[in-house]
Design a protein around this motif. Sequence first.
Motif, PDB file in Angstrom:
ATOM      1  N   UNK A   2      50.139 -10.785  18.071  1.00  0.00           N
ATOM      2  CA  UNK A   2      49.470 -10.044  19.439  1.00  0.00           C
ATOM      3  C   UNK A   2      48.673  -9.060  19.392  1.00  0.00           C
ATOM      4  N   UNK A   3      49.691  -7.984  18.726  1.00  0.00           N
ATOM      5  CA  UNK A   3      49.151  -6.519  18.734  1.00  0.00           C
ATOM      6  C   UNK A   3      48.006  -6.390  17.639  1.00  0.00           C
ATOM      7  N   UNK A   4      48.101  -7.528  16.725  1.00  0.00           N
ATOM      8  CA  UNK A   4      47.160  -7.432  15.394  1.00  0.00           C
ATOM      9  C   UNK A   4      45.940  -8.294  15.945  1.00  0.00           C
ATOM     10  N   UNK A   5      45.917  -8.729  17.181  1.00  0.00           N
ATOM     11  CA  UNK A   5      44.575  -9.541  17.576  1.00  0.00           C
ATOM     12  C   UNK A   5      44.371 -10.730  17.027  1.00  0.00           C
ATOM     13  N   UNK A   6      45.669 -11.468  16.527  1.00  0.00           N
ATOM     14  CA  UNK A   6      45.413 -12.597  15.809  1.00  0.00           C
ATOM     15  C   UNK A   6      45.268 -13.677  17.024  1.00  0.00           C
ATOM     16  N   UNK A   7      44.076 -14.750  16.679  1.00  0.00           N
ATOM     17  CA  UNK A   7      43.777 -15.457  17.907  1.00  0.00           C
ATOM     18  C   UNK A   7      44.153 -16.923  17.582  1.00  0.00           C
ATOM     19  N   UNK A   8      43.931 -17.305  16.085  1.00  0.00           N
ATOM     20  CA  UNK A   8      44.063 -18.523  15.537  1.00  0.00           C
ATOM     21  C   UNK A   8      45.261 -18.403  14.878  1.00  0.00           C
ATOM     22  N   UNK A   9      46.540 -19.168  15.292  1.00  0.00           N
ATOM     23  CA  UNK A   9      47.618 -19.097  14.548  1.00  0.00           C
ATOM     24  C   UNK A   9      47.796 -19.923  13.476  1.00  0.00           C
ATOM     25  N   UNK A  10      47.124 -19.690  12.406  1.00  0.00           N
ATOM     26  CA  UNK A  10      47.219 -20.483  11.122  1.00  0.00           C
ATOM     27  C   UNK A  10      46.833 -19.293  10.099  1.00  0.00           C
ATOM     28  N   UNK A  11      47.621 -18.741   9.231  1.00  0.00           N
ATOM     29  CA  UNK A  11      47.337 -17.693   8.308  1.00  0.00           C
ATOM     30  C   UNK A  11      45.983 -17.349   7.958  1.00  0.00           C
ATOM     31  N   UNK A  12      45.386 -16.655   8.240  1.00  0.00           N
ATOM     32  CA  UNK A  12      43.987 -16.521   7.425  1.00  0.00           C
ATOM     33  C   UNK A  12      43.676 -15.217   6.996  1.00  0.00           C
ATOM     34  N   UNK A  13      42.591 -15.014   6.097  1.00  0.00           N
ATOM     35  CA  UNK A  13      42.347 -13.665   5.291  1.00  0.00           C
ATOM     36  C   UNK A  13      40.752 -13.799   5.757  1.00  0.00           C
ATOM     37  N   UNK A  14      40.428 -12.776   6.448  1.00  0.00           N
ATOM     38  CA  UNK A  14      39.015 -12.489   6.838  1.00  0.00           C
ATOM     39  C   UNK A  14      38.281 -11.891   5.873  1.00  0.00           C
ATOM     40  N   UNK A  15      37.100 -12.272   5.116  1.00  0.00           N
ATOM     41  CA  UNK A  15      36.543 -11.652   3.776  1.00  0.00           C
ATOM     42  C   UNK A  15      35.299 -11.278   4.234  1.00  0.00           C
ATOM     43  N   UNK A  16      34.881  -9.844   4.525  1.00  0.00           N
ATOM     44  CA  UNK A  16      33.710  -9.614   5.003  1.00  0.00           C
ATOM     45  C   UNK A  16      32.815  -8.688   4.035  1.00  0.00           C
ATOM     46  N   UNK A  17      31.536  -8.894   3.870  1.00  0.00           N
ATOM     47  CA  UNK A  17      30.558  -8.274   2.813  1.00  0.00           C
ATOM     48  C   UNK A  17      29.282  -8.444   3.399  1.00  0.00           C
ATOM     49  N   UNK A  18      28.303  -8.014   2.340  1.00  0.00           N
ATOM     50  CA  UNK A  18      26.701  -8.069   2.733  1.00  0.00           C
ATOM     51  C   UNK A  18      26.389  -6.914   3.097  1.00  0.00           C
ATOM     52  N   UNK A  19      27.146  -5.953   3.785  1.00  0.00           N
ATOM     53  CA  UNK A  19      26.526  -4.663   4.294  1.00  0.00           C
ATOM     54  C   UNK A  19      27.544  -3.500   4.138  1.00  0.00           C
ATOM     55  N   UNK A  20      27.274  -2.384   4.376  1.00  0.00           N
ATOM     56  CA  UNK A  20      28.280  -1.414   4.268  1.00  0.00           C
ATOM     57  C   UNK A  20      28.876  -1.468   5.701  1.00  0.00           C
ATOM     58  N   UNK A  21      30.268  -1.734   5.666  1.00  0.00           N
ATOM     59  CA  UNK A  21      30.932  -2.295   6.871  1.00  0.00           C
ATOM     60  C   UNK A  21      31.305  -0.985   8.021  1.00  0.00           C
ATOM     61  N   UNK A  22      30.913   0.306   7.570  1.00  0.00           N
ATOM     62  CA  UNK A  22      31.088   1.240   8.570  1.00  0.00           C
ATOM     63  C   UNK A  22      32.339   1.734   8.809  1.00  0.00           C
ATOM     64  N   UNK A  23      32.660   1.992  10.227  1.00  0.00           N
ATOM     65  CA  UNK A  23      33.923   2.464  10.507  1.00  0.00           C
ATOM     66  C   UNK A  23      34.731   2.163  10.059  1.00  0.00           C
ATOM     67  N   UNK A  24      35.765   2.860   9.510  1.00  0.00           N
ATOM     68  CA  UNK A  24      37.173   2.251   8.951  1.00  0.00           C
ATOM     69  C   UNK A  24      38.173   2.627  10.014  1.00  0.00           C
ATOM     70  N   UNK A  25      39.306   1.670  10.265  1.00  0.00           N
ATOM     71  CA  UNK A  25      40.653   1.947  11.110  1.00  0.00           C
ATOM     72  C   UNK A  25      41.602   2.796  10.233  1.00  0.00           C
ATOM     73  N   UNK A  26      41.451   2.543   8.925  1.00  0.00           N
ATOM     74  CA  UNK A  26      42.349   3.185   8.049  1.00  0.00           C
ATOM     75  C   UNK A  26      41.943   3.881   6.834  1.00  0.00           C
ATOM     76  N   UNK A  27      42.344   4.714   6.204  1.00  0.00           N
ATOM     77  CA  UNK A  27      41.667   5.179   5.031  1.00  0.00           C
ATOM     78  C   UNK A  27      40.741   6.382   5.280  1.00  0.00           C
TER      79      UNK A  27
END
Length: 117
Positions: free
Chosen positions: A92-117
């Motif tokens: 819930x706090x992680x914002x998961x909507x589909x309850x089947x483990x999944x890894x989002x792979x994002x690319x193709x632009x500078x991804x901008x603001x970081x949440x961590x790091x």
Amino acid sequence: MRMEDCLFCKIIKGEVPSQKVYEDEEILAFKDIHPAAPIHILVIPKKHIDSLAQMQAEDEEMIGKIYHVINQIAEEQGFKENGYRVIVNCGKDGGQEVMHLHFHLLAGKSLGEKIVG
Ligand code: AMP
Ligand code: ZN
């Protein structure tokens, strides 16, 4: 949750269409229907696991392989050098909507603001 009700299990079974990017006996990767970046791919285990919080010791090897598949996709699609971001939303706090483990792979632009790091 019951596997019969799971959207991503239906995608694995071919009952819901998807644009597949990679498939082997354990892992499936397909394009996210609402891309948050020029490249937005979901990488999932074929075994139904509700979320990262439900992974078992026996899943360690398969999850390691998911990262290897992510690198393979990055290599094949030519964005390995420019880089990418991998996100797992859990619960819930992680914002998961589909309850089947999944890894989002994002690319193709500078991804901008970081949440961590
Ligand atoms: P999360 O919020 O981490 O659970 O992410 C669920 C992701 O699944 C979202 O990015 C959705 O856009 C994506 N999604 C939902 N339905 C489909 C579908 N039928 N095919 C591909 N991606 C989907
Ligand atoms: Zn499932």
